[in-house]
Structure formats: C-alpha cells, structure tokens
Motif scaffolding. Structure first.
Motif, PDB file in Angstrom:
ATOM      1  N   TYR A 171     -15.429  33.307 -54.568  1.00  0.00           N
ATOM      2  CA  TYR A 171     -15.528  32.522 -53.538  1.00  0.00           C
ATOM      3  C   TYR A 171     -15.204  32.501 -52.483  1.00  0.00           C
ATOM      4  CZ  TYR A 171     -13.875  29.362 -57.196  1.00  0.00           C
ATOM      5  OH  TYR A 171     -14.031  27.880 -58.396  1.00  0.00           O
ATOM      6  N   LYS A 172     -16.137  32.094 -51.696  1.00  0.00           N
ATOM      7  CA  LYS A 172     -16.345  33.137 -49.610  1.00  0.00           C
ATOM      8  C   LYS A 172     -15.514  31.634 -49.311  1.00  0.00           C
ATOM      9  CE  LYS A 172     -19.911  28.357 -49.823  1.00  0.00           C
ATOM     10  NZ  LYS A 172     -21.068  27.945 -49.058  1.00  0.00           N
ATOM     11  N   TYR A 173     -16.007  31.584 -48.026  1.00  0.00           N
ATOM     12  CA  TYR A 173     -14.509  31.040 -47.069  1.00  0.00           C
ATOM     13  C   TYR A 173     -15.821  30.783 -45.599  1.00  0.00           C
ATOM     14  CZ  TYR A 173     -13.757  36.161 -45.470  1.00  0.00           C
ATOM     15  OH  TYR A 173     -14.495  37.819 -44.833  1.00  0.00           O
ATOM     16  N   ASP A 174     -15.340  29.471 -45.360  1.00  0.00           N
ATOM     17  CA  ASP A 174     -16.066  29.401 -43.822  1.00  0.00           C
ATOM     18  C   ASP A 174     -15.152  29.521 -42.693  1.00  0.00           C
ATOM     19  OD1 ASP A 174     -17.763  29.672 -45.220  1.00  0.00           O
ATOM     20  OD2 ASP A 174     -17.908  26.995 -46.233  1.00  0.00           O
ATOM     21  N   ASP A 175     -13.296  29.408 -43.026  1.00  0.00           N
ATOM     22  CA  ASP A 175     -12.603  29.267 -41.672  1.00  0.00           C
ATOM     23  C   ASP A 175     -12.443  30.360 -41.082  1.00  0.00           C
ATOM     24  OD1 ASP A 175     -10.942  28.115 -40.512  1.00  0.00           O
ATOM     25  OD2 ASP A 175      -9.479  28.140 -42.191  1.00  0.00           O
ATOM     26  N   MET A 176     -13.344  29.961 -39.591  1.00  0.00           N
ATOM     27  CA  MET A 176     -13.158  30.459 -38.525  1.00  0.00           C
ATOM     28  C   MET A 176     -11.903  30.921 -38.259  1.00  0.00           C
ATOM     29  SD  MET A 176     -16.880  32.096 -38.796  1.00  0.00           S
ATOM     30  CE  MET A 176     -16.456  32.111 -40.899  1.00  0.00           C
ATOM     31  N   CYS A 177     -11.123  30.315 -37.892  1.00  0.00           N
ATOM     32  CA  CYS A 177      -9.412  30.329 -37.749  1.00  0.00           C
ATOM     33  C   CYS A 177      -9.046  31.548 -38.820  1.00  0.00           C
ATOM     34  CB  CYS A 177      -8.500  29.373 -37.816  1.00  0.00           C
ATOM     35  SG  CYS A 177      -9.851  27.961 -37.051  1.00  0.00           S
ATOM     36  N   GLN A 178      -9.567  31.814 -40.138  1.00  0.00           N
ATOM     37  CA  GLN A 178      -8.815  32.374 -41.182  1.00  0.00           C
ATOM     38  C   GLN A 178      -8.823  34.240 -40.745  1.00  0.00           C
ATOM     39  OE1 GLN A 178      -6.790  30.606 -43.463  1.00  0.00           O
ATOM     40  NE2 GLN A 178      -7.355  31.892 -44.803  1.00  0.00           N
ATOM     41  N   SER A 179      -7.694  34.658 -41.268  1.00  0.00           N
ATOM     42  CA  SER A 179      -8.179  36.097 -40.380  1.00  0.00           C
ATOM     43  C   SER A 179      -9.228  37.246 -41.672  1.00  0.00           C
ATOM     44  CB  SER A 179      -6.807  37.362 -41.076  1.00  0.00           C
ATOM     45  OG  SER A 179      -6.935  38.633 -40.065  1.00  0.00           O
ATOM     46  N   ILE A 180      -9.686  38.271 -41.028  1.00  0.00           N
ATOM     47  CA  ILE A 180     -10.979  38.096 -41.856  1.00  0.00           C
ATOM     48  C   ILE A 180     -10.271  39.816 -42.585  1.00  0.00           C
ATOM     49  CG2 ILE A 180     -13.010  39.415 -41.760  1.00  0.00           C
ATOM     50  CD1 ILE A 180     -14.259  38.428 -39.855  1.00  0.00           C
TER      51      ILE A 180
END
Length: 276
Positions: free
Chosen positions: A222-231
């Motif tokens: 799955y991809k993540y679009d949440d820019m607030c999440q820590s990469i």
C-alpha cells in the motif's frame, strides 16, 4: 431652507452608494466551472477489480462442472500445479458460503480500491489467498476451496491502510469497529462449528494466515499519501513486513516439501474438503 435640505439629501453618500460594474457579479449566483464541480460518480473510484473477480466467482459457482471444480480446487498431492494456489479461491461450497465471502470482500474493497488502486488491492487479495492455503496445507494437507483467506487479507489490510494514511482516512474508528465485530463473530462461529463437528470443515488456518498476510502485505504494497507521517517509520514498517512475510513463506515451503517427502504416495487420501 428646503432647497438646502434637498441638496444635502441628494448628495448623501448613504443613499447614493457608488459601486463599479465589477462588483455587480456578486449580486447574482456565482457559476462554478464544470471542471471544478464535484462529480456524484467517478469511474476511477469504482472497485471494478474485486467486482470482476466476484463476477467470475459467481459464474463458476453457477455453471462450473464437477470436473472443472476438481481442476481448480487446491489438492495437496498436486502442489506442482501452481494455479491451484489461486484458483481454489474461485470455488465455494453452497450459496451461504459464496454470498458471505462476496459481500464482505466487496464492501471492504470499496474503501481500499478508492485509496490504494485496483492493482494493489488485487495483488494483496490473491497473495493473501496463496499464503493462506500454503499455511493451511502444512497443518491439514487436505482439499481446500473458498476465498476466505483472501477476504481476511483484505479485512486486516485496513489496519496498514489506516496507519499509513492516518490523517487522511475518514471514519477510522467506525472502520476498525466494523473490522473487530466481523473478526469476533467469525471466531465465535468457527468455534461453535468445530465443536459441533459439522461438515464442511472450516479451515481456520487459512483464515489466520490470510489475516497475518494481509497485515504484512499491506505495509509492503500500500502507498501512503499522508505528508504528516514520518517517512522513516513507514520505511521501517515496510522492511519489517518484508522480512517477516518472506520468513513465513519460506518456512511454509520447507514444511510443504518435508510433508511431501515423508508421505508415501500410495497412502495419500483425503478425508475432508476444507472451506474458507
């Protein structure tokens, strides 16, 4: 005196407001450009991936002959026919078994395909089914049919979808609550079914392994679009899932090879058809 008051009245800024033609557009309803209007239906968000799979499952359930079903179901003595690790998900035992799996997989695929896309969700669905029957065959080497391993993979993959996109996912609590209720109900139903010794036998191993696979594969695919999440956290979850999923599959493959070596071909027999 009256002339003076009339002049004052005529020149009053309160009764003779000045406005430009540019301001007149605010006096009529503002027209939104068609390209910015929110569509009530968007083809991109339609879960046609799982809908196509469900349609194929329906056609096979209605029209498949006994010989075709035997060619598609999983049989542990025919592991070399690799398609059986996937095609067993297309066969179901009765309408109750079929309808239950189809309804659950379509409901949850609507949420997942909208965010993750059709390809990612289908890959997770079939890999979950593959891993589920692989694990089940290590515990009970018998015939297996049904899509529950893939359905459980879809169900549990809601957890990584929510974690990876936490601030952008709506109704998180409701999704997790619905997930918990379904899993709890299925556990209770399986326990009652096992102790009542009814047939067909439910492959709880396929359910469990499929659910674990869905959790790990979700963080991998799955991809993540949440820019607030820590990469860094997302990458850490990705590599941990890769290691655990690879280890799990390798262990199942080794066990499968050992079971085949230790089981003479002349005494192989099937007691049950396990459904999941």
């Amino acid at each position: 005196m009256s002339d003076k008051s009339n002049n004052n009245y005529a020149s009053s800024s309160a009764t003779t407001p000045e406005y430009s033609a540019e301001e007149e557009k605010f006096l009529v309803p503002y027209q939104i450009s068609p390209k910015f209007r929110k569509k009530w239906f968007c083809l991109k968000n339609t879960p046609f991936g799982i809908l196509i799979v469900s349609l194929i499952q329906l056609l096979i359930h209605v029209f498949a002959t006994a010989n075709l079903q035997k060619a598609l179901r999983f049989e542990p003595d025919k592991r070399i026919e690799l398609w059986r690790f996937f095609t067993y998900m297309l066969i179901h035992d009765g309408w109750y078994h079929f309808v239950l799996n189809i309804i659950i997989q379509c409901i949850f695929a609507v949420l997942l395909e909208k965010r993750q896309g059709h390809i990612r969700v289908l890959i997770l669905y079939f890999l979950g089914g593959f891993t589920g029957v692989l694990g089940a065959s290590c515990v009970h080497p018998d015939l297996v049919i049904g899509a529950s391993a893939g359905v459980y993979a879809l169900l549990i993959s809601n957890i990584p979808d929510i974690i990876l996109n936490y601030s952008r996912v709506n109704y998180k609590i409701y999704r997790l609550a619905a997930l918990g209720v379904l899993v709890l109900f299925d556990i209770i139903y399986n326990i009652v079914h096992i102790y009542s010794k009814k047939e067909p036998v439910i492959s709880w191993e396929a359910h469990c392994v499929g659910g674990v696979s869905g959790l790990l594969l979700g963080f991998m695919i799955y991809k993540y679009d949440d820019m607030c999440q820590s990469i860094t956290i997302n990458r850490t979850l990705f590599w941990i899932s890769v290691i655990f999923y690879s280890f799990m599959v390798i262990c199942f493959v080794i066990l499968t090879i050992q079971i085949k070596k230790c089981t003479p071909s002349n005494i192989i027999h099937f007691r049950y058809i396990y459904v999941c």
